[in-house]
Design a protein around this motif. Structure first.
Motif, PDB file in Angstrom:
ATOM      1  N   PHE A 167       0.821  -1.204   0.000  1.00  0.00           N
ATOM      2  CA  PHE A 167       0.000   0.000   0.000  1.00  0.00           C
ATOM      3  C   PHE A 167       0.864   1.267   0.000  1.00  0.00           C
ATOM      4  CE2 PHE A 167      -3.267  -2.977   1.562  1.00  0.00           C
ATOM      5  CZ  PHE A 167      -4.323  -2.612   0.728  1.00  0.00           C
ATOM      6  N   CYS A 168       1.960   1.225   0.735  1.00  0.00           N
ATOM      7  CA  CYS A 168       2.849   2.387   0.779  1.00  0.00           C
ATOM      8  C   CYS A 168       3.447   2.667  -0.593  1.00  0.00           C
ATOM      9  CB  CYS A 168       3.945   2.166   1.813  1.00  0.00           C
ATOM     10  SG  CYS A 168       5.151   3.505   1.931  1.00  0.00           S
ATOM     11  N   GLY A 169       3.937   1.625  -1.273  1.00  0.00           N
ATOM     12  CA  GLY A 169       4.512   1.812  -2.603  1.00  0.00           C
ATOM     13  C   GLY A 169       3.489   2.253  -3.621  1.00  0.00           C
ATOM     14  N   TRP A 170       2.273   1.720  -3.516  1.00  0.00           N
ATOM     15  CA  TRP A 170       1.211   2.100  -4.458  1.00  0.00           C
ATOM     16  C   TRP A 170       0.841   3.579  -4.315  1.00  0.00           C
ATOM     17  CZ3 TRP A 170      -4.581   1.246  -3.477  1.00  0.00           C
ATOM     18  CH2 TRP A 170      -5.322   1.591  -4.598  1.00  0.00           C
ATOM     19  N   ILE A 171       0.758   4.045  -3.071  1.00  0.00           N
ATOM     20  CA  ILE A 171       0.331   5.421  -2.828  1.00  0.00           C
ATOM     21  C   ILE A 171       1.437   6.420  -3.190  1.00  0.00           C
ATOM     22  CG2 ILE A 171      -0.363   7.042  -1.030  1.00  0.00           C
ATOM     23  CD1 ILE A 171      -1.709   4.681   0.396  1.00  0.00           C
ATOM     24  N   VAL A 172       2.674   6.114  -2.782  1.00  0.00           N
ATOM     25  CA  VAL A 172       3.756   7.090  -2.942  1.00  0.00           C
ATOM     26  C   VAL A 172       4.405   6.995  -4.315  1.00  0.00           C
ATOM     27  CG1 VAL A 172       5.941   7.913  -2.006  1.00  0.00           C
ATOM     28  CG2 VAL A 172       4.169   7.037  -0.460  1.00  0.00           C
ATOM     29  N   LYS A 179       5.982   0.223 -12.416  1.00  0.00           N
ATOM     30  CA  LYS A 179       5.697  -1.021 -11.722  1.00  0.00           C
ATOM     31  C   LYS A 179       4.841  -0.834 -10.468  1.00  0.00           C
ATOM     32  CE  LYS A 179       9.796  -3.539 -13.240  1.00  0.00           C
ATOM     33  NZ  LYS A 179      10.965  -4.343 -12.810  1.00  0.00           N
ATOM     34  N   PHE A 180       4.519   0.390 -10.137  1.00  0.00           N
ATOM     35  CA  PHE A 180       3.726   0.671  -8.945  1.00  0.00           C
ATOM     36  C   PHE A 180       2.412   1.381  -9.305  1.00  0.00           C
ATOM     37  CE2 PHE A 180       7.987   0.076  -7.450  1.00  0.00           C
ATOM     38  CZ  PHE A 180       7.863  -0.496  -6.179  1.00  0.00           C
ATOM     39  N   MET A 185       0.177  -4.742  -9.570  1.00  0.00           N
ATOM     40  CA  MET A 185       1.531  -4.603 -10.099  1.00  0.00           C
ATOM     41  C   MET A 185       2.547  -4.405  -8.970  1.00  0.00           C
ATOM     42  SD  MET A 185       0.810  -2.210 -13.433  1.00  0.00           S
ATOM     43  CE  MET A 185       2.530  -2.199 -13.903  1.00  0.00           C
ATOM     44  N   VAL A 186       2.157  -3.697  -7.919  1.00  0.00           N
ATOM     45  CA  VAL A 186       3.054  -3.519  -6.777  1.00  0.00           C
ATOM     46  C   VAL A 186       3.354  -4.863  -6.121  1.00  0.00           C
ATOM     47  CG1 VAL A 186       3.287  -2.478  -4.499  1.00  0.00           C
ATOM     48  CG2 VAL A 186       2.280  -1.175  -6.353  1.00  0.00           C
TER      49      VAL A 186
END
Length: 284
Positions: A167-172, A179-180, A185-186
């Motif tokens: 969730f952190c990688g998807w949001i930021v 890839k995010f 995909m994340v």
């Protein structure tokens, strides 16, 4: 160009069944009958095992005022039979769909392939049961069975950390890294990083439009890779290894005796002795 397209709305196409299709349908019917017989026999064994389990639980509760532990209760339920039941259900449904497809009545190729493929996989997994009769192969099976509860608990804990990073990688990083872009995909990207795949490309593709986000991405990726590769995976391997060593030690020195096995071991009568004790009888 005047082109007229006519769509065939009737799935029932007559006169298209080949001669060898009839033999395949006969074979599919034989497979369905065989799987149905196996399904009924395994279901019967499961039902009788559950009934015996309830009788043992009530007996211990009435006579010894004890509660039978979960591991002893599962001795009466054969997990291999449950695997066979699921495999038979998939085989029956898949074979029925296959017969309908061959008869040109249905076109559910994807559902049919998933059912038949899953049933084939479960059948091959069931072959492991027969390898358990050999001591060396039985060590592997016992290790898998003993480590499974701890592995599930460990994976649940690791999944919380994994989802947090997802969730952190998807949001930021979503607006800056291809890839995010989506949560799916994340998850695929992070799972690839755990297995050491495509690491350099993941670092290199990051856009440098924002220095703050670029710096955050480095901290994010380095911390994730270090945490999961050096700690989580190492603990996972150590968990399996410890269980393997424990089972190997038990095979050499003997397995610990549970309360149920100790109770059954009190009966010294041979199976062919013909002696059956009743409740009102005193033990000899």
């Amino acid at each position: 160009n005047d082109i007229a397209i006519r769509e065939c709305r009737d799935w029932h196409v007559s006169g298209s069944i080949q001669k060898n299709t009839h033999y395949m349908m006969i074979f599919d019917a034989f497979v369905i009958l065989t799987c149905l017989s196996s399904l009924l026999l395994c279901t019967r064994s499961i039902v009788k095992g559950i009934k015996l389990q309830r009788e043992v639980v009530n007996f211990f509760q009435q006579h010894f005022k004890k509660t039978v532990c979960w591991n002893d209760q599962m001795e009466f339920v054969n997990g291999w039979y449950i695997l066979i039941i699921v495999s038979d259900v998939f085989s029956i449904l898949g074979s029925i769909l296959k017969m309908e497809i061959q008869a040109k009545s249905l076109t559910s190729y994807d559902v049919c392939s998933i059912l038949l493929g899953s049933s084939t996989m479960l059948v091959w997994l069931g072959v492991i049961r027969y390898l358990g009769f050999f001591q060396k192969y039985n060590l592997l099976i016992l290790t898998l069975r003993a480590a499974l509860p701890n592995v599930i608990r460990f994976c649940c804990c690791a999944a919380m950390i994994y989802l947090g990073y997802c969730f952190c990688g998807w949001i930021v990083l979503g607006p800056y890294h291809i890839k995010f872009r989506s949560l799916n995909m994340v998850s695929e990207c992070l799972f690839s990083l755990i297995n050491g795949d495509d690491m350099f490309a993941t670092f290199a593709v990051m856009q440098q439009k924002s220095y703050l986000v670029w710096l955050f991405s480095r901290i994010y990726l380095y911390s994730f890779i270090s945490l999961f590769i050096y700690m989580v995976l190492s603990l996972f391997i150590a968990l399996i290894t410890d269980t393997y060593e424990t089972i190997k030690h038990y095979q050499q020195d003997g397995f610990p005796e549970s309360e149920l096995h100790a109770f059954v071991a009190q009966c010294k009568d041979l199976p062919n002795s013909g002696r059956y004790r009743l409740e009102e009888e005193d033990p000899v």
